[in-house]
Design a protein around this motif. Structure first.
Motif, PDB file in Angstrom:
ATOM      1  N   PRO A  81       0.846  -1.189   0.000  1.00  0.00           N
ATOM      2  CA  PRO A  81       0.000   0.000   0.000  1.00  0.00           C
ATOM      3  C   PRO A  81       0.888   1.248   0.000  1.00  0.00           C
TER       4      PRO A  81
ATOM      5  N   ASP B 129      -2.508  -8.218  16.536  1.00  0.00           N
ATOM      6  CA  ASP B 129      -3.961  -8.440  16.522  1.00  0.00           C
ATOM      7  C   ASP B 129      -4.752  -7.129  16.389  1.00  0.00           C
ATOM      8  N   GLY B 130      -4.252  -6.223  15.568  1.00  0.00           N
ATOM      9  CA  GLY B 130      -4.989  -4.975  15.323  1.00  0.00           C
ATOM     10  C   GLY B 130      -4.777  -3.923  16.406  1.00  0.00           C
TER      11      GLY B 130
ATOM     12  N   VAL C  72      -3.338  -0.253  15.416  1.00  0.00           N
ATOM     13  CA  VAL C  72      -3.827   0.123  14.082  1.00  0.00           C
ATOM     14  C   VAL C  72      -5.055   1.012  14.260  1.00  0.00           C
TER      15      VAL C  72
ATOM     16  N   LYS D 207      -5.813   3.323   2.816  1.00  0.00           N
ATOM     17  CA  LYS D 207      -6.694   2.226   3.250  1.00  0.00           C
ATOM     18  C   LYS D 207      -7.056   1.431   1.999  1.00  0.00           C
ATOM     19  N   VAL D 208      -6.491   0.252   1.906  1.00  0.00           N
ATOM     20  CA  VAL D 208      -6.664  -0.548   0.694  1.00  0.00           C
ATOM     21  C   VAL D 208      -8.095  -1.089   0.647  1.00  0.00           C
TER      22      VAL D 208
ATOM     23  N   PHE E  78      -9.547  -3.743  -0.240  1.00  0.00           N
ATOM     24  CA  PHE E  78      -9.270  -5.123  -0.665  1.00  0.00           C
ATOM     25  C   PHE E  78     -10.552  -5.961  -0.726  1.00  0.00           C
TER      26      PHE E  78
ATOM     27  N   GLU F 149       1.419 -11.670   4.875  1.00  0.00           N
ATOM     28  CA  GLU F 149      -0.008 -11.324   4.878  1.00  0.00           C
ATOM     29  C   GLU F 149      -0.263 -10.395   3.704  1.00  0.00           C
TER      30      GLU F 149
ATOM     31  N   PHE G 145      -3.150  -8.401   0.839  1.00  0.00           N
ATOM     32  CA  PHE G 145      -4.483  -7.925   0.455  1.00  0.00           C
ATOM     33  C   PHE G 145      -4.689  -8.296  -1.013  1.00  0.00           C
TER      34      PHE G 145
ATOM     35  N   ASN H  86       0.657  -6.801   3.225  1.00  0.00           N
ATOM     36  CA  ASN H  86       0.293  -6.085   4.456  1.00  0.00           C
ATOM     37  C   ASN H  86       1.442  -6.157   5.436  1.00  0.00           C
ATOM     38  N   GLU H  87       1.734  -7.354   5.953  1.00  0.00           N
ATOM     39  CA  GLU H  87       2.879  -7.438   6.864  1.00  0.00           C
ATOM     40  C   GLU H  87       3.507  -8.812   6.838  1.00  0.00           C
TER      41      GLU H  87
END
Ligand code: ADP
Length: 369
Positions: A102, A138-139, A142, A169-170, A172, A241, A243, A253-254
């Motif tokens: 992204p 786990d978010g 973010v 903000k993808v 996806f 990870e 999208f 992503n990561e």
């Protein structure tokens, strides 16, 4: 679970654990309770170990460099692991390698977030995603910022004392993961690309292989993961990870450089599990076959619910689905905490998925029949 994979091979573990209650500390017999952020603790722990590996990425990079300088084999090494520890370093390196990510930029303060969204060349517009570059999981770490006004009043990401990454903000269509394993002398294997379904920033379900993923895109995602493993000199399991976008692309992503939730399905669904292959890679042994054993395998995480006794559900779940495999971590049950996972496999995706969902919900206590 990596320890479990070592048992048939007679490989002994020494574990550095925060507390004697940690999941792995309950099953490994040689446990040192100590702080992984303290170099002296790490040095004392490493004495007598043939090789050091990880089940999380939070050991400070500089301490790992010190261990390497002491002559301790650290796998993956700090030069690779830093890309799983620091999202800013990861984005810069992957972009330099031409790996699709992204659009992103490290931002200094709320005004900079607005500039990233609205003023920069090729501005991405709102919403934007803010991430702490280190320490998130786990978010947690973010934030989605929907407008200039929201950006102006957003301070939380800047309070952690680490750089903050802003990303477009993808939009996806779904999240995928490409899991590969690489050994020090360069052998590598790729698992089938999976779909990973997140709920509230937490991985909920993984479907192997990702349903309906075009063959070309699947191969491209595997290649991309193998390229990252080679270029970053990763040893062990690497989860990328991704999208998937509506125009048929994947963006990274990561990264995680250890056995990963998106690979838990391999425990029962692949010829060689991610845990067994991580161990083989770390020891520079030949890697095992990553192919699936069944057309479909589904993994569903079991979250803690209101029922403190998770064992009560075993009778029902095992009787209902003889192909179900339950993996509980021995953690204290708290609402929303990942306390285990289940896997199921079979020929019909809808049916396999339903069996996994049923078991995870039953064990959590949100259904009772
Ligand atoms: P963590 O390290 O906490 O797992 P992630 O970077 O994986 O954090 O982000 C958590 C979730 O937030 C992702 O699984 C995805 O659903 C969402 N997310 C993260 N980055 C973006 C992005 N740039 N665009 C859209 N959604 C994102």
């Amino acid at each position: 679970m990596t320890h479990e994979a070592g048992i048939p091979l007679g490989i002994r573990f020494r574990l550095l654990s925060d507390t004697p209650r940690d999941a792995a500390a309950q099953v490994v017999n040689d446990v040192v309770v100590g702080d992984y952020r303290d170099l002296d603790t790490l040095r004392a722990f490493a004495r007598g170990c043939d090789v050091i590996t990880f089940d999380h990425e939070h050991v400070p990079t500089e301490h790992l460099r010190a261990l390497e300088a002491d002559g301790v084999p650290v796998r993956p090494g700090p030069g690779a692991l830093v890309h799983a520890q620091d999202k800013g370093v990861m984005r810069a390196r992957l972009t330099a390698l031409g790996i699709p990510c992204p659009r992103h930029r490290v931002v200094a303060d709320p005004a900079d977030v607005r500039r990233f969204a609205e003023d920069d060349e090729g501005a991405v517009g709102f919403p934007v995603v803010l991430k702490t570059t280190r320490g998130g999981y786990d978010g947690k770490g973010v934030w989605v910022i929907r407008s200039a006004a929201e950006a102006a009043s957003t301070t939380a990401p800047f309070l952690a004392g680490v750089p903050v990454l802003a990303e477009e903000k993808v939009d996806f269509t779904r999240e995928l993961a490409a899991n590969v394993v690489r050994s020090p002398h360069g052998q590598a294997v790729a698992y089938p690309v999976v779909e990973s379904i997140q709920v509230d920033g937490v991985c909920d379900t993984v479907i192997a292989p990702a349903p309906g993923l075009p063959h070309d895109l699947s191969v491209a995602a595997q290649r991309l993961a193998l390229t990252i493993a080679r270029e970053l000199d990763v040893t062990g399991h690497l989860a990328v990870e991704l999208f998937e976008t509506a125009d048929g692309r994947v963006l990274v992503n990561e990264l995680a450089m250890r056995p990963h939730n998106s690979g838990h399905w391999t425990q029962d669904g692949a010829v060689t599990s991610q845990f067994a292959n991580h161990l083989r890679a770390v020891l520079d042994l030949p890697l095992g076959d990553p192919r699936p054993r069944a057309p479909w395998t589904v993994m569903a995480n079991v979250l803690g619910g209101d029922a403190p006794d998770m064992y009560q559900g075993y009778l029902h779940c095992m009787a209902r689905d003889p192909r179900l495999k339950i993996h509980m971590y021995g953690k204290d049950v708290k609402p929303g905490r990942k306390v285990g996972h289940v896997t199921t496999f079979g020929e019909d995706l809808a049916e396999v998925r339903d069996r996994a969902r049923h078991a995870a919900d039953y064990l959590r206590g949100i259904i009772d029949e």
